[in-house]
Design a protein around this motif. Sequence first.
Motif, PDB file in Angstrom:
ATOM      1  N   THR A 262       0.798  -1.189  -0.235  1.00  0.00           N
ATOM      2  CA  THR A 262      -0.045   0.581  -0.005  1.00  0.00           C
ATOM      3  C   THR A 262       0.610   1.271   0.182  1.00  0.00           C
ATOM      4  OG1 THR A 262      -0.064  -0.173   2.354  1.00  0.00           O
ATOM      5  CG2 THR A 262      -1.671  -1.510   1.452  1.00  0.00           C
ATOM      6  N   ASP A 263       2.240   1.245  -0.258  1.00  0.00           N
ATOM      7  CA  ASP A 263       2.790   2.192  -0.655  1.00  0.00           C
ATOM      8  C   ASP A 263       2.666   3.357  -1.643  1.00  0.00           C
ATOM      9  OD1 ASP A 263       4.081   0.486  -2.506  1.00  0.00           O
ATOM     10  OD2 ASP A 263       6.273   0.369  -1.966  1.00  0.00           O
ATOM     11  N   GLY A 264       3.093   4.486  -1.501  1.00  0.00           N
ATOM     12  CA  GLY A 264       3.187   5.210  -2.917  1.00  0.00           C
ATOM     13  C   GLY A 264       2.671   6.643  -2.366  1.00  0.00           C
ATOM     14  N   ARG A 265       2.770   7.603  -3.068  1.00  0.00           N
ATOM     15  CA  ARG A 265       2.561   8.751  -3.042  1.00  0.00           C
ATOM     16  C   ARG A 265       1.242   9.717  -3.129  1.00  0.00           C
ATOM     17  NH1 ARG A 265       6.051  13.945  -5.011  1.00  0.00           N
ATOM     18  NH2 ARG A 265       6.151  15.550  -3.170  1.00  0.00           N
ATOM     19  N   ALA A 266       0.546   9.396  -1.519  1.00  0.00           N
ATOM     20  CA  ALA A 266      -0.896  11.073  -2.152  1.00  0.00           C
ATOM     21  C   ALA A 266      -0.918  12.104  -2.742  1.00  0.00           C
ATOM     22  CB  ALA A 266      -1.304  11.251  -0.393  1.00  0.00           C
ATOM     23  N   VAL A 267      -2.267  12.161  -3.316  1.00  0.00           N
ATOM     24  CA  VAL A 267      -2.210  13.392  -4.388  1.00  0.00           C
ATOM     25  C   VAL A 267      -3.104  14.118  -3.913  1.00  0.00           C
ATOM     26  CG1 VAL A 267      -2.576  14.525  -6.362  1.00  0.00           C
ATOM     27  CG2 VAL A 267      -1.393  12.605  -6.301  1.00  0.00           C
ATOM     28  N   ALA A 268      -2.563  15.453  -3.534  1.00  0.00           N
ATOM     29  CA  ALA A 268      -3.884  16.632  -2.619  1.00  0.00           C
ATOM     30  C   ALA A 268      -4.435  17.732  -3.983  1.00  0.00           C
ATOM     31  CB  ALA A 268      -3.006  17.140  -1.897  1.00  0.00           C
ATOM     32  N   VAL A 269      -5.442  17.526  -4.080  1.00  0.00           N
ATOM     33  CA  VAL A 269      -6.302  18.330  -4.818  1.00  0.00           C
ATOM     34  C   VAL A 269      -7.219  18.685  -4.494  1.00  0.00           C
ATOM     35  CG1 VAL A 269      -7.324  18.294  -7.041  1.00  0.00           C
ATOM     36  CG2 VAL A 269      -6.231  16.841  -6.060  1.00  0.00           C
ATOM     37  N   MET A 270      -6.839  20.524  -4.909  1.00  0.00           N
ATOM     38  CA  MET A 270      -7.747  21.923  -4.618  1.00  0.00           C
ATOM     39  C   MET A 270      -9.270  21.190  -5.407  1.00  0.00           C
ATOM     40  SD  MET A 270      -6.598  23.271  -2.441  1.00  0.00           S
ATOM     41  CE  MET A 270      -8.383  24.878  -2.266  1.00  0.00           C
ATOM     42  N   ILE A 271      -9.871  21.247  -4.720  1.00  0.00           N
ATOM     43  CA  ILE A 271     -11.998  20.840  -5.746  1.00  0.00           C
ATOM     44  C   ILE A 271     -12.509  21.970  -5.112  1.00  0.00           C
ATOM     45  CG2 ILE A 271     -13.349  19.461  -5.498  1.00  0.00           C
ATOM     46  CD1 ILE A 271     -11.717  17.254  -6.232  1.00  0.00           C
ATOM     47  N   ASN A 272     -13.418  22.628  -6.441  1.00  0.00           N
ATOM     48  CA  ASN A 272     -14.181  23.710  -6.194  1.00  0.00           C
ATOM     49  C   ASN A 272     -15.268  23.409  -5.302  1.00  0.00           C
ATOM     50  OD1 ASN A 272     -16.149  26.349  -6.824  1.00  0.00           O
ATOM     51  ND2 ASN A 272     -15.015  26.007  -8.264  1.00  0.00           N
ATOM     52  N   ASN A 273     -16.251  24.072  -4.507  1.00  0.00           N
ATOM     53  CA  ASN A 273     -17.258  23.727  -4.066  1.00  0.00           C
ATOM     54  C   ASN A 273     -18.383  24.928  -4.251  1.00  0.00           C
ATOM     55  OD1 ASN A 273     -19.541  22.663  -2.349  1.00  0.00           O
ATOM     56  ND2 ASN A 273     -18.839  23.457  -0.491  1.00  0.00           N
ATOM     57  N   HIS A 274     -18.098  25.370  -5.249  1.00  0.00           N
ATOM     58  CA  HIS A 274     -19.239  26.716  -5.271  1.00  0.00           C
ATOM     59  C   HIS A 274     -20.335  26.191  -5.994  1.00  0.00           C
ATOM     60  CE1 HIS A 274     -21.344  29.446  -6.821  1.00  0.00           C
ATOM     61  NE2 HIS A 274     -20.893  30.685  -7.100  1.00  0.00           N
TER      62      HIS A 274
ATOM     63  N   GLY B 210     -11.736  17.639  -9.970  1.00  0.00           N
ATOM     64  CA  GLY B 210     -12.179  18.642 -10.659  1.00  0.00           C
ATOM     65  C   GLY B 210     -14.131  19.137  -9.882  1.00  0.00           C
ATOM     66  N   PRO B 211     -14.082  20.026 -10.728  1.00  0.00           N
ATOM     67  CA  PRO B 211     -13.464  20.676 -10.672  1.00  0.00           C
ATOM     68  C   PRO B 211     -12.026  22.175 -10.244  1.00  0.00           C
ATOM     69  CG  PRO B 211     -15.293  22.099 -10.922  1.00  0.00           C
ATOM     70  CD  PRO B 211     -15.269  20.495  -9.933  1.00  0.00           C
TER      71      PRO B 211
END
Length: 350
Positions: free
Chosen positions: A63-75, A115-116
């Motif tokens: 279960t190793d491997g880097r995380a990816v963090a994404v900014m997601i719109n909530n409008h 996204g968005p």
Amino acid sequence: MKKWAVAAAALLLLFSGCSKKEETVKPLEPKEKVVDKVVKKEEKKEETAYYFPLTGVKSETKTDGRAVAVMINNHPKARPQSGLSKADIVYELIAEGDMTRFLAVFQSEKPANIGPVRSSRAYYIDLAKGLNALYIAHGYSEEARQMLESNYVDNLNGMQYDGTLFKRSSARKAPHNSYITYENILKGVEQKHYTLDKTPPSFTFLKEDEKSKVTGNEAKSVMISYSRGGISDSTFTFDLQSGKYKRFSGGEQTVDLENNEPVLLDNIFIIEAVHQVYDSAGHLKVDLKSGGKAYLLQMGKVNEVNWANKDGRIVPMKEGQEVPFVPGKTWVNVVPAKPGLSQSVSFDVQ
């Protein structure tokens, strides 16, 4: 007469010898089967267990491997979003005014489309860094721009890759239409010579068979309010059948645009933190280091806890000990210390 005596003596000796031989002969013991030995060794051999660091869910493979963090719109014009149902953790904080944005962190699952995507703020960047995550955003505040350009975290930003790694959807209008695929994230990693080997630090989790032991006050649902206008208000309702929480925003259940899959959660972690406006644009500083009051909802129960920042991870604490999460997905709501939890959070116990 002598011949009879000799014959009798010889016969006696013969039976005596046979008797002694029978006494000394031992029955053969059955040999242990080689197959039995192999089975016993396999029974004794313990299976190697792997667990995803951000969900505590067991896996048969590494279960190793880097995380990816994404900014997601909530409008409201950005709903429903793409990829949220696959996120291990989602952090929800105010960007400006009363509008929240999400930092969706992916490690155990990799959605095709996300996204968005919206612009970054400094406190979201700090959350991503605490998980060793690759940070994805489209745009930035001035403070965030300086952090990103100084390589504070590995990042991909739509300001540099609009139309290449980031694609615009014709079904929505800017700034609610920027998307990135996981395939393009991998392309960006290759272009910028980043590594995907930085596995995030693990949170503390209960064992799967300990979920039924969760105690606390009954709380079948919770509503979180960020303003009087209610544009970012959300409700989490516990579903007894699945043992998970459903999320609702603006009266609509939160689902994934790509496949209509609902967002289902195992932990709702609500914390209060000091928010301070620092410029004319209404940009905020959010204190995610000092700790404070919090609520933790699990299995239809709620407990008053505290929160602490442990090397960049926001974790629940009680009596000086880290409180374990239930294995599964987590949603973290950060509300302003003014008005605080008592004014921003309400529970339904029925």
